[in-house]
Design a protein around this motif. Structure first.
Motif: not given
Length: 266
Positions: A33, A35-36, A225
């Motif tokens: 992913d 990272d936000r 998450g």
């Protein structure tokens, strides 16, 4: 849709009015992913580059075993943010015109054990100013390196540009170890051709359309998450690893007790 490559990053941007759809990939560099915080900063850069609003999408399309997240502050994150700004600037200078959109899908093309969930593969094709662009979405958890490139090469004669995405659907992580990206257990040739058919069908469905982008915040919404998913997967794998020898030991103990009981009863 326009594309900018900067360092490790591949970023595609398409404007709908003055609002930007940003699709980011690090392929062929593997990562899990994004990272936000990286996405949040990228949307800010899009606004600074002139977009009224922006939506950031992690393409999630290149993974090797052990690949970690792309965290804010790393070189990959910096490349994504820089590429987003440049791509928005490039998109704002690109030709504009009426929008036509086509969609097609092929569901249940494989089982979760083969790395693809029930939604299969979907294709969204847009045509603006005579140029076609496609976004292809697989219902899976990331993609093994190289498969994205094979699909893009196959579609090069069909559309001007295409990006490949996965849904990050963990329903396909049914194998021990939890590593089951798209393409690991599915023939690449068949998958490429199936994708080409879906994209061509979407092109055949092109029709005039309108589009808009809006964003906002939802309060008190708990998000599972990536860190929680990793902890859960680790816990499950650890439990399975412990249960294997425990099962063998328990079975042998029960068998031994049964045999001894027979002799003692005699």
């Amino acid at each position: 849709m326009v594309r900018v490559r900067a360092g490790k990053a591949n970023v595609c941007v398409q404007l709908f009015g003055e609002r930007a759809l940003v699709v980011a990939s690090l392929a062929p560099n593997p990562t899990d992913d994004i990272d936000r915080a990286v996405g949040f900063r990228a949307t800010q850069e899009a606004r600074l580059a002139g977009a009224e609003d922006a939506i950031f999408v992690d393409a999630h399309n290149c993974l090797e075993l052990g690949s970690g997240l792309t965290y804010f502050g790393t070189s990959g994150a910096h490349d994504i943010i820089e590429a987003t700004r440049m791509a928005v600037e490039k998109a704002r200078a690109a030709p504009r015109g009426p929008l036509t959109v086509g969609f097609a899908s092929r569901r249940e093309i494989a089982s979760p054990e083969e790395g693809i969930g029930s939604e299969g593969v979907q294709a969204l094709v847009t045509e603006v100013a005579g140029k076609k662009s496609a976004l292809v979405l697989f219902d899976g958890n990331n993609m093994i390196p190289g498969l994205r490139d094979k699909i893009r090469e196959r579609l090069a004669s069909v559309v001007e540009d295409v990006e490949i995405l996965t849904t990050d659907n963990h329903s396909v992580n049914v194998t021990l170890g939890g590593f089951n990206p798209v393409g690991l257990h599915y023939d690449h040739g068949e998958l490429v051709e199936a994708t080409a058919k879906v994209v061509k069908e979407a092109i055949g469905n092109l029709e005039p359309a309108g589009a808009g982008i809006a964003s906002g915040y939802v309060e008190d919404l708990q998000v599972f998450g990536p860190e929680s998913a990793a902890r859960l997967t680790t816990s499950v794998n650890a439990t399975v690893a412990i249960l294997r020898p425990a099962f063998v030991a328990t079975f042998l103990l029960a068998l031994t007790a049964s045999v001894l009981s027979l002799f003692l009863l005699d």
